[in-house]
Scaffold this motif. Sequence first.
Motif, PDB file in Angstrom:
ATOM      1  N   ARG A   1       0.823  -1.206   0.000  1.00  0.00           N
ATOM      2  CA  ARG A   1       0.000   0.000   0.000  1.00  0.00           C
ATOM      3  C   ARG A   1       0.862   1.263   0.000  1.00  0.00           C
ATOM      4  N   GLU A   2       1.962   1.217   0.771  1.00  0.00           N
ATOM      5  CA  GLU A   2       2.861   2.373   0.770  1.00  0.00           C
ATOM      6  C   GLU A   2       3.444   2.604  -0.620  1.00  0.00           C
ATOM      7  N   LYS A   3       3.832   1.500  -1.291  1.00  0.00           N
ATOM      8  CA  LYS A   3       4.346   1.652  -2.654  1.00  0.00           C
ATOM      9  C   LYS A   3       3.288   2.198  -3.589  1.00  0.00           C
ATOM     10  N   ALA A   4       2.054   1.704  -3.430  1.00  0.00           N
ATOM     11  CA  ALA A   4       0.973   2.198  -4.278  1.00  0.00           C
ATOM     12  C   ALA A   4       0.730   3.686  -4.040  1.00  0.00           C
ATOM     13  N   GLU A   5       0.793   4.110  -2.758  1.00  0.00           N
ATOM     14  CA  GLU A   5       0.620   5.535  -2.464  1.00  0.00           C
ATOM     15  C   GLU A   5       1.756   6.363  -3.068  1.00  0.00           C
ATOM     16  N   GLU A   6       2.986   5.809  -3.001  1.00  0.00           N
ATOM     17  CA  GLU A   6       4.101   6.532  -3.617  1.00  0.00           C
ATOM     18  C   GLU A   6       3.891   6.674  -5.123  1.00  0.00           C
ATOM     19  N   MET A   7       3.386   5.600  -5.740  1.00  0.00           N
ATOM     20  CA  MET A   7       3.129   5.667  -7.177  1.00  0.00           C
ATOM     21  C   MET A   7       2.016   6.649  -7.490  1.00  0.00           C
ATOM     22  N   GLN A   8       0.991   6.668  -6.619  1.00  0.00           N
ATOM     23  CA  GLN A   8      -0.079   7.633  -6.823  1.00  0.00           C
ATOM     24  C   GLN A   8       0.454   9.059  -6.712  1.00  0.00           C
ATOM     25  N   GLN A   9       1.346   9.283  -5.754  1.00  0.00           N
ATOM     26  CA  GLN A   9       1.940  10.610  -5.606  1.00  0.00           C
ATOM     27  C   GLN A   9       2.776  10.967  -6.831  1.00  0.00           C
ATOM     28  N   GLU A  10       3.546   9.988  -7.314  1.00  0.00           N
ATOM     29  CA  GLU A  10       4.338  10.231  -8.524  1.00  0.00           C
ATOM     30  C   GLU A  10       3.433  10.516  -9.712  1.00  0.00           C
ATOM     31  N   LYS A  11       2.296   9.800  -9.760  1.00  0.00           N
ATOM     32  CA  LYS A  11       1.356  10.039 -10.840  1.00  0.00           C
ATOM     33  C   LYS A  11       0.787  11.448 -10.771  1.00  0.00           C
ATOM     34  N   ARG A  12       0.462  11.891  -9.546  1.00  0.00           N
ATOM     35  CA  ARG A  12      -0.057  13.255  -9.400  1.00  0.00           C
ATOM     36  C   ARG A  12       0.998  14.288  -9.819  1.00  0.00           C
ATOM     37  N   THR A  13       2.262  13.994  -9.441  1.00  0.00           N
ATOM     38  CA  THR A  13       3.339  14.911  -9.849  1.00  0.00           C
ATOM     39  C   THR A  13       3.450  14.977 -11.367  1.00  0.00           C
ATOM     40  N   MET A  14       3.364  13.816 -11.999  1.00  0.00           N
ATOM     41  CA  MET A  14       3.416  13.784 -13.458  1.00  0.00           C
ATOM     42  C   MET A  14       2.249  14.545 -14.071  1.00  0.00           C
ATOM     43  N   SER A  15       1.072  14.382 -13.461  1.00  0.00           N
ATOM     44  CA  SER A  15      -0.099  15.093 -13.981  1.00  0.00           C
ATOM     45  C   SER A  15       0.096  16.596 -13.877  1.00  0.00           C
ATOM     46  N   GLU A  16       0.650  17.055 -12.743  1.00  0.00           N
ATOM     47  CA  GLU A  16       0.905  18.484 -12.608  1.00  0.00           C
ATOM     48  C   GLU A  16       1.910  18.976 -13.645  1.00  0.00           C
ATOM     49  N   ARG A  17       2.953  18.197 -13.881  1.00  0.00           N
ATOM     50  CA  ARG A  17       3.939  18.584 -14.885  1.00  0.00           C
ATOM     51  C   ARG A  17       3.317  18.617 -16.277  1.00  0.00           C
ATOM     52  N   MET A  18       2.424  17.660 -16.541  1.00  0.00           N
ATOM     53  CA  MET A  18       1.739  17.658 -17.828  1.00  0.00           C
ATOM     54  C   MET A  18       0.893  18.906 -17.998  1.00  0.00           C
ATOM     55  N   ILE A  19       0.233  19.291 -16.915  1.00  0.00           N
ATOM     56  CA  ILE A  19      -0.598  20.504 -16.987  1.00  0.00           C
ATOM     57  C   ILE A  19       0.268  21.722 -17.267  1.00  0.00           C
ATOM     58  N   ARG A  20       1.412  21.798 -16.603  1.00  0.00           N
ATOM     59  CA  ARG A  20       2.304  22.931 -16.844  1.00  0.00           C
ATOM     60  C   ARG A  20       2.830  22.931 -18.277  1.00  0.00           C
ATOM     61  N   LEU A  21       3.142  21.722 -18.774  1.00  0.00           N
ATOM     62  CA  LEU A  21       3.606  21.637 -20.148  1.00  0.00           C
ATOM     63  C   LEU A  21       2.533  22.042 -21.140  1.00  0.00           C
ATOM     64  N   GLU A  22       1.285  21.618 -20.852  1.00  0.00           N
ATOM     65  CA  GLU A  22       0.201  22.013 -21.741  1.00  0.00           C
ATOM     66  C   GLU A  22       0.005  23.525 -21.734  1.00  0.00           C
ATOM     67  N   GLU A  23       0.119  24.119 -20.550  1.00  0.00           N
ATOM     68  CA  GLU A  23       0.007  25.581 -20.492  1.00  0.00           C
ATOM     69  C   GLU A  23       1.131  26.252 -21.276  1.00  0.00           C
ATOM     70  N   LYS A  24       2.311  25.669 -21.159  1.00  0.00           N
ATOM     71  CA  LYS A  24       3.444  26.226 -21.890  1.00  0.00           C
ATOM     72  C   LYS A  24       3.235  26.107 -23.386  1.00  0.00           C
ATOM     73  N   VAL A  25       2.716  24.948 -23.819  1.00  0.00           N
ATOM     74  CA  VAL A  25       2.440  24.769 -25.252  1.00  0.00           C
ATOM     75  C   VAL A  25       1.417  25.776 -25.735  1.00  0.00           C
ATOM     76  N   ASP A  26       0.372  25.956 -24.929  1.00  0.00           N
ATOM     77  CA  ASP A  26      -0.661  26.925 -25.328  1.00  0.00           C
ATOM     78  C   ASP A  26      -0.080  28.318 -25.455  1.00  0.00           C
ATOM     79  N   SER A  27       0.755  28.712 -24.487  1.00  0.00           N
ATOM     80  CA  SER A  27       1.332  30.057 -24.545  1.00  0.00           C
ATOM     81  C   SER A  27       2.279  30.203 -25.726  1.00  0.00           C
ATOM     82  N   MET A  28       3.015  29.121 -26.041  1.00  0.00           N
ATOM     83  CA  MET A  28       3.924  29.202 -27.169  1.00  0.00           C
ATOM     84  C   MET A  28       3.181  29.276 -28.481  1.00  0.00           C
ATOM     85  N   LEU A  29       2.063  28.504 -28.565  1.00  0.00           N
ATOM     86  CA  LEU A  29       1.278  28.579 -29.794  1.00  0.00           C
ATOM     87  C   LEU A  29       0.703  29.963 -30.017  1.00  0.00           C
TER      88      LEU A  29
END
Length: 469
Positions: free
Chosen positions: A125-153
């Motif tokens: 369960r601890e590993k699963a929570e760590e993976m969930q946290q990593e997934k959330r971090t990735m999602s946040e980075r994706m959101i930032r990248l999408e915002e960056k793409v939008d601003s660049m476009l």
Amino acid sequence: MRTSLATLTLCFVVLMATGFPFEKKGASPSAGAAKEKRVQYAAWDDVNVIAHGLLQLGQGLKEHVDKTKVQMRDIFSKLKVLNHTVTELGRESQRLRVDGEALKARAQGLEDREGHLLNVTAELREKAEEMQQEKRTMSERMIRLEEKVDSMLQGNTALPDMNPGAKNNSDASNIQLMLEAQSRRIDDLMERIRLQQEKLDKQNVRIRTLQSQIQHSRQMSTPQSSSTQGPVQRGVTEQRDSPVEMAADCHELFLRGETTSGVYNIQPVNSEPFNVFCEMTADGGWTVIQRRQDGTVDFDQLWEAYEKGFGNLNGEFWLGLENIHTIAKEGDYILNIKLSDWGDDSASVRFVFQLGGKDTKYSLFIQESGTFGTLESSLGTDAIPGLPFSTLDQDNDRKVDTNCARHLSGGWWFSNCGRSNLNGRYYQSPPPKQRHQRKQGIFWKTWRGRYYPLKSSMMMIAPAAISQS
């Protein structure tokens, strides 16, 4: 006894001697005549009486000795049997002591294994929570990248000393590569989470199996109370005394004059009595077979629990497939389902149904639908030919490559995993954001959708004649 006989014989000889005296050889006649005057002879009749008495006494003593010998032989035989019985009891006591120690050792071993599995499950369960946290971090980075793409476009990041088109194309290409890499990482992360979830599910099944074995071992080593009536009876207090002749269901109690909802004791035909919760309404008495209202009872149970029943009749509970079948097997019954959402809206549907026995995996057969067609398609259509009951450890659903009870939660008459499940996980409002979590909740697809966890549900049964009363 032999000494007594010898003594009596000696006395008899002395008496005979005194009765028949004799003269010494060589004595003079005058001396014999003088002695004859001093000796008195006993009468022959007296001697015969004494002899006869002594013979009778000897005979009586002999009979008494023989009887005493027989009694002593009986006593010795009984003592031998008693000694043998005591020896056998000692051996049986030793065997029971050895069996008890073996059961204790087995229970201790099972508890140790359970503790190890619990530790492993906690780590997973601890590993699963760590993976969930990593997934959330990735999602946040994706959101930032999408915002960056939008601003660049929109041309916001173009530099004055470079060709804007070339700069945008270069940045877009780099971002595209980054997005592809991130997408691969997310896919890999999702696969790892899926594998971890499968491991957790397997660990949960093993833990439940061990818990069942431990409980069985404790029941074998601990005397059971005669007042225990089943898993669903704990914490239940009857509100009224049952009639002298027990009713077969709640509607029969209603016909006898009972009008207050509560816990009653019933006894269906050819069945042992058990407690149920009766919902008394204006049109009759309904036997409640399931209630969900606050999430206090875990419905993610195995087949044996769903067969016997669990929970608290005054709160959340499942009556038990065998008990439901025992009530409804004598004729057509109506299944009445009441649902409510978090906006305090409610809906209900009624079916005429039959429930098969254990040999049919407690298949549900719907004969005709009720008046609410929007609810009917979530269960009635699939159950017309019969739907067997499924749990985590008994996969009887119609989906070939998936165990619906494991994919969703709880035990239910699953068809293809997506139509209805009133025994799923209970989620408080607001529901979880993850779609795969929401679909594990309590849902009725044609009313509020598959991804809307309902607030409450109640399932009740009554004879079909209730609609005519």
